[in-house]
Enzyme design. Structure first.
Site, PDB file in Angstrom:
ATOM      1  N   SER A   1     -33.201 116.201  44.148  1.00  0.00           N
ATOM      2  CA  SER A   1     -32.162 117.099  44.657  1.00  0.00           C
ATOM      3  C   SER A   1     -32.531 118.573  44.506  1.00  0.00           C
ATOM      4  CB  SER A   1     -30.827 116.797  43.976  1.00  0.00           C
ATOM      5  OG  SER A   1     -30.337 115.536  44.365  1.00  0.00           O
TER       6      SER A   1
ATOM      7  N   LYS B   1     -19.834 109.765  38.726  1.00  0.00           N
ATOM      8  CA  LYS B   1     -19.108 109.938  39.986  1.00  0.00           C
ATOM      9  C   LYS B   1     -17.624 109.610  39.857  1.00  0.00           C
ATOM     10  CE  LYS B   1     -23.068 109.340  43.069  1.00  0.00           C
ATOM     11  NZ  LYS B   1     -23.637 108.584  44.214  1.00  0.00           N
TER      12      LYS B   1
ATOM     13  N   GLY C   1     -22.174  97.811  44.094  1.00  0.00           N
ATOM     14  CA  GLY C   1     -22.004  98.964  43.229  1.00  0.00           C
ATOM     15  C   GLY C   1     -21.450 100.171  43.958  1.00  0.00           C
TER      16      GLY C   1
ATOM     17  N   ARG D   1     -24.872  88.739  43.899  1.00  0.00           N
ATOM     18  CA  ARG D   1     -25.226  87.686  42.943  1.00  0.00           C
ATOM     19  C   ARG D   1     -23.977  87.056  42.336  1.00  0.00           C
ATOM     20  NH1 ARG D   1     -30.521  86.406  43.827  1.00  0.00           N
ATOM     21  NH2 ARG D   1     -31.898  88.208  43.624  1.00  0.00           N
TER      22      ARG D   1
ATOM     23  N   PRO E   1     -19.995  87.128  42.965  1.00  0.00           N
ATOM     24  CA  PRO E   1     -18.832  87.550  43.752  1.00  0.00           C
ATOM     25  C   PRO E   1     -17.618  87.956  42.924  1.00  0.00           C
ATOM     26  CG  PRO E   1     -19.819  85.575  44.703  1.00  0.00           C
ATOM     27  CD  PRO E   1     -20.469  85.787  43.368  1.00  0.00           C
TER      28      PRO E   1
ATOM     29  N   TYR F   1     -36.255 104.472  47.461  1.00  0.00           N
ATOM     30  CA  TYR F   1     -37.347 105.231  48.063  1.00  0.00           C
ATOM     31  C   TYR F   1     -38.513 105.423  47.096  1.00  0.00           C
ATOM     32  CZ  TYR F   1     -34.911 109.070  45.674  1.00  0.00           C
ATOM     33  OH  TYR F   1     -34.277 109.856  44.742  1.00  0.00           O
TER      34      TYR F   1
END
Length: 264
Positions: free
Chosen positions: A6, A54, A118, A141, A143, A205
């Site tokens: 960032s 977050k 997530g 993986r 539920p 990435y």
């Protein structure tokens, strides 16, 4: 935070825009974010927020934008200047990152599948809703660990079919596959055959290309790196913080220089 790209993106943007600003990564625990915000002076024009902060950022904000409410998380905090008391506005540009990355490759999906449940999957569900899709499949993986994702889907009006992740699941053939899984978690999909009309966005990435990306690209599918999502979400943050259009090419060049194998 030392590995974050960032600062590379934001500092390239501010340099190109002629802003004498500096963006740096700050190590901050969940319990410390409130004190950091309280101590931030007028020189701060905003904060980028990563997991696991977050949801904390959402709770600490004085004003929360509808998209952040919908996702259930905020990755951007902006100072409120037009109030008697200082405060912070929370929003979420992860959705912008997904939408703009998909727009760059001309994706117009009629069906979509998400891998994982997530925080990034929550942004993906919101993005799918903004693409105009009313439903999608989610492969996980476990539920039983999807309560937050279901809450996001309810808020954005997207119906979810939550099913167990296997490498032979028919939903993997959707027009759009959004993998929000961590590095190597989707490697088992490298044995699949993909089709040329598919768009595969893998949020990983580093390392790039992933086994999933290599497999899909070899079969002629359109593959989108998570670095492209990162670029576009940072561009949206720059626009919010500066009020100017983001210098996307300069940001892209800086990202390529810092991470030449990241897929942008």
């Amino acid at each position: 935070m030392s590995h974050s790209l960032s600062p590379v993106l934001h500092n390239a943007a501010y340099l190109a825009l002629g802003r004498p600003w500096h963006y740096e990564a700050i190590d901050c625990g969940e319990q410390d974010l409130g004190d950091l915000l309280a101590s931030a002076g007028d020189e701060w024009v905003g904060f980028s927020v990563t997991m696991p902060l977050k949801r904390v950022a959402l709770a600490l904000a004085d004003v929360v934008e509808p998209r952040a409410v919908a996702v259930g998380a905020a990755n951007t905090l902006l100072p409120l200047r037009d109030r008697a008391a200082p405060g912070w506005r929370a929003t979420n540009t992860d959705v912008d990152g997904i939408l703009r990355a998909l727009a760059e490759v001309g994706a117009q999906p009629r069906t979509a599948t998400i891998l994982g449940a997530g925080g990034t999957a929550q942004a993906a569900v919101a993005a799918i809703g903004e693409l105009g899709l009313s439903s999608c499949t989610v492969l996980v993986r476990d539920p039983s660990r999807t309560a937050d994702l279901k809450a996001t889907a309810l808020r954005v009006g997207v119906e979810l079919a939550i099913e167990t992740f296997t490498d032979a699941h028919p939903a993997l053939g959707s027009d759009l596959l959004l993998s929000t899984l961590p590095a190597h978690a989707a490697d088992l999909l490298a044995i699949r055959t993909w089709h040329r009309d598919q768009v595969i966005l893998d949020v990983v990435y580093d390392p790039w290309p992933t086994a999933l990306a290599n497999s899909a690209q070899a079969d002629g599918a359109t593959v989108v790196s998570g670095a492209l999502m990162l670029l576009h979400q940072a561009a949206a943050q720059v626009e919010l913080m500066t009020g100017a259009s983001a210098p996307l090419q300069e940001m892209r060049d800086a990202l390529r220089g810092a991470a030449p194998r990241a897929g942008v």
